[in-house]
Design an enzyme around this catalytic site. Sequence first.
Site, PDB file in Angstrom:
ATOM      1  N   CYS A 197       4.113 -18.110  -6.578  1.00 41.80           N
ATOM      2  CA  CYS A 197       3.371 -17.521  -5.451  1.00 41.80           C
ATOM      3  C   CYS A 197       4.014 -16.190  -5.081  1.00 41.80           C
ATOM      4  CB  CYS A 197       3.317 -18.457  -4.243  1.00 41.80           C
ATOM      5  SG  CYS A 197       4.890 -18.643  -3.392  1.00 41.80           S
ATOM      6  N   CYS A 251       7.572 -16.084  -3.623  1.00 44.93           N
ATOM      7  CA  CYS A 251       8.709 -16.143  -4.555  1.00 44.93           C
ATOM      8  C   CYS A 251       9.212 -14.740  -4.861  1.00 44.93           C
ATOM      9  CB  CYS A 251       8.292 -16.839  -5.847  1.00 44.93           C
ATOM     10  SG  CYS A 251       7.665 -18.514  -5.650  1.00 44.93           S
ATOM     11  N   ASP A 260     -15.906  19.771 -13.205  1.00 45.53           N
ATOM     12  CA  ASP A 260     -15.793  20.965 -14.030  1.00 45.53           C
ATOM     13  C   ASP A 260     -17.077  21.052 -14.863  1.00 45.53           C
ATOM     14  OD1 ASP A 260     -14.601  23.114 -15.610  1.00 45.53           O
ATOM     15  OD2 ASP A 260     -14.415  21.593 -17.176  1.00 45.53           O
TER      16      ASP A 260
END
Length: 780
Positions: free
Chosen positions: A23, A26, A453
Site C-alpha cells: 500500500c 508502506c 508551429d
Amino acid sequence: MMESTGTTTATTARRYKVAGMDCGSCAMTIEAALSRLAGVERAQVDFTTETLQVEGVAPLATLAAAVAKLGYRLDDAADIRPASAPAAHAATTDGGQAEERAGPLLRRLWNQRALRSALLAAALAAALAVLAALSPDGMVPGWLVPVALTVAVIVAATPVALQGLRALLFGRRITIDLLMTIAAIGALAIGEYWEALAVMVLFTFGEALESLSAERARASLRSLLALQPDTATVLRSPAHRGCDGHCHGHDHEHAQAQVVLASTVQPGERVLVRPGERVPIDGRIVAGESTLNEAAVTGESAPVHRGVGDEVMAGTVNGDGALEITATRIAQDSTIARIARLVEQAQAERSPQERFIDRFARFYTPAVVGLAVLLVAIPVLMFGQPLLDTPDGSRGWLYRGLALLIVACPCALVISIPVSVVSALTRLARLGVLVKSGAALDRLADVRVVAFDKTGTLTEGRPIVTAVQGRDCRHAEAIQGNCEDCTEVLALAASVEARSGHPIAHAIARAASERGVTHRYPQASATRAIAGRGVVGRIDDTQIAVGFDTLFTEATPPTPVPDGFARALRDSHRTVMLVARNATIVGAIGVEDAIRNDSVQALRELGHLSPAVRSLMLTGDNQRVAGAVADELGGIHDVRAGLSPGQKLDAIDEARRRYGPVAMVGDGINDSPALARADVGLAMAGSGSAQAMETADVLLMQDDLRRVPAVLRMARLTRRVVRQNVALSLGLKLAFLLLAIPGWATLWLAIAADVGATLLVTANGMRLLRAEDDRRHTFG
C-alpha cells in the site's frame, strides 16, 4: 544510475527496487526511515513502480539493512531487470499482463502467507464454535471457544503486529498495521472475540487484494516491455560463429539463421523476421516487404506497408511477408525500451496533488489517533460515561474509539492519485503519446490554448521549391526554366543551406540537385543560423545570405528589397526566401508545403472539447502565407506570422494572459524556446529535432496531431477520476467517523469500509487503462 558497491564516495542519485510493499503507506514508512539515516540527503519511494530513489553517500548495505528492519527487501541493480532491458522470459504475443501468468485470483490469494494463516485460524475457530453449539451441554467447556478465538486472533495478528512495530520503532510512524493490532487487542479485552477475529481476517484479506491490485497496475508498464521479444533470428555466416555479435562484414549469401538473445544483436547485423513474428530490434529493411502492425508502439491501429529502406521498430508485429532487417540499435536502446523507460520515469515523478496528499497523510493518521484517544478519555473521565459495553447492549466508549482507530488508515487516500496517474500514463503510451511526468499530465488538464508551429507541425514539413526568380531574369517564375540567372540563385542558396537541417534547406538542396548545380560552389564556410530568419555564410570572400525578408529589413544596416520582390512577398501564397550576395538581393526562391492530413481533424476536435480550446498558429513565415494555410485548415482562431523565436515567447505569454494555460506543439530546434515557455510542450517525436524532444513534456510518437485533443481529454478525465477517488476515500472516512461517535459503527464494518474504499479507488483509477481511443470514443 544504480550503485552496487558497498560504499560511495560522492553524493549521487541511485535507484533501487523495493519488494514487499502492498500500500502507499508502506512507501511513506520507508521514506521516513531512510530520510533519518546518516548520509541520506533525500529518499523518495514510489509505491506504484516499487522504486526507491535516494540521494546521498549512504552505502547500499546501510540502506538494505534499514529497509529489512521494516520488513521489506531492497534489490540492487544486479538483482533486477531495468526497465530499459528486454524481458527475461518469453513474451506473450499480446503483451499479456504478468498477473495472468501467475494463476487464478483465488490461488494467488491463497499464496499470501499472512492471509492463509488468518483464514486457517479462523476456519478452525469457527469449526470449534459450531461444534460447541451443536454438542450437548457440558461436553465442550465454556472457556474453550473464547480461548480458541483468542488463539486465532493471535495467529492472524502476529505478522501484522510485527510489521506495525517495525514501522513504529524504525520508521517512527503509526501505520495501519499497528492500528489494526491495537483494535484487535482492544476487542479481545472487552470480550468482542468474533469482532477481533473479523477485523484481522478482513484486514489481511484486504491487504492481499490491495497487493494484487497494485501488482496489476505495475504490470501495465511491464506489458510494454513484454512487446519486445527475447530472441532474434540472426543471419550469420559460419565464420561469424563465436564472435558474440561484434564482428561484421561476413558473406550474407551463405548466412545461416541462428536464434540468439535479442540483447546480443549488434548494429549492422541482419535479422530475419518471419510472418506473424514481432520485430526484435529497431532496424532498416534490406530485403522483403510486408505490412506491420505498429499499434503497440505508435498507437496507429491500421497496419502500415513497409519495404526496402523503411525503418521498423522493435515490438511491432510483422504481417504476411518475410523481412530481413539490418539492426540500427541494440535492444536496450530500442524505441519500445526507451518508451518504457520514459513511462517509468514519469510514473516515479509525483504530481502536485500526490505531494499534497502525502503531506496531508503524514498529519492525518496521528490526528485521527489523537481524536480516538480523546473520544474515549473525555466522555469517560469528564462525564462518567461507561468505558466498556453495558449490559443493555449499548456500546462503551472504548469500543467507539477502537472503531475510530480503524478509520484512521490513510491507505485509500494515499493510493487514490498514483494509481490513476500510472494508468493514464500507461494508456497514453499505448496510444503513442509519451507524457514525461504526472505533473505535465495535470497541467494538460488546464490547457485552454494550443499554439502550433506551422512548418513540420501543421504542414508536412517536406516543402518543395516551386519557383525561382533571379533579379535580372525576365522569364515567368518557374523551377522548370533554364534561365542561368535563376540557376545561379539556386546554386548560391544551396551552398549556404548545405549544412542546415531545416526543412526549407532540404527543399533547396533537392531542387539544386535536380537542376545539377549542387557542386557549382563549395559548401559555404562560417555559416551561422539566425533563428527564425535565415542563414548567412561565405563563399571565398563573398557573403551569401538566405532567409525571410526580416533577415534583411531588420539587419543593421538594412538591406533594401527590390520593388519586384517586395510585391512578390506581398502577393504570393508561397513561402518566399530571398537570396543576397554581399548585401545585395540577387533573387528569390518560392517554397510550398502541403497541409498534414491529420491537422484539420485535430483542430476541429480541439474546438469540440468542453470547455473549448483555442488554436493559435505561430510562424516565422509571412502573414500572407500563414493566412492562406490557416484558411485551408480552418479552426485556427489566431495567426501570428513573421515571428522570431523571441517573439513566439511573447505571443505565448500574451495568450496565457488572455485565455489561460498554453500548450505549444512544435518539431524544430527553433521551437525549443517556445516549448519550454509554454505550460506544456508537445514535440513531434518522429520528425522532430533531438532538442525539441528533450525540451518537450509530451512526445507524439507517430507525429499524429489527432493525439493532441486525445491527450487533453485523457488529462481531463484523469483529473476527474483523481477527484472522485479523493472524495470517495475522504467521504467514507468522514461517514464512519460520524457513525463511530454515537456507537453505530462496528469494528468489522469499519475495516470492511476501509478495505473497500482502497479497492474502489484502485479499480476506479485503473479503468483509465481501458479508456478508448479518441477516434472511436472520448475517453469516457
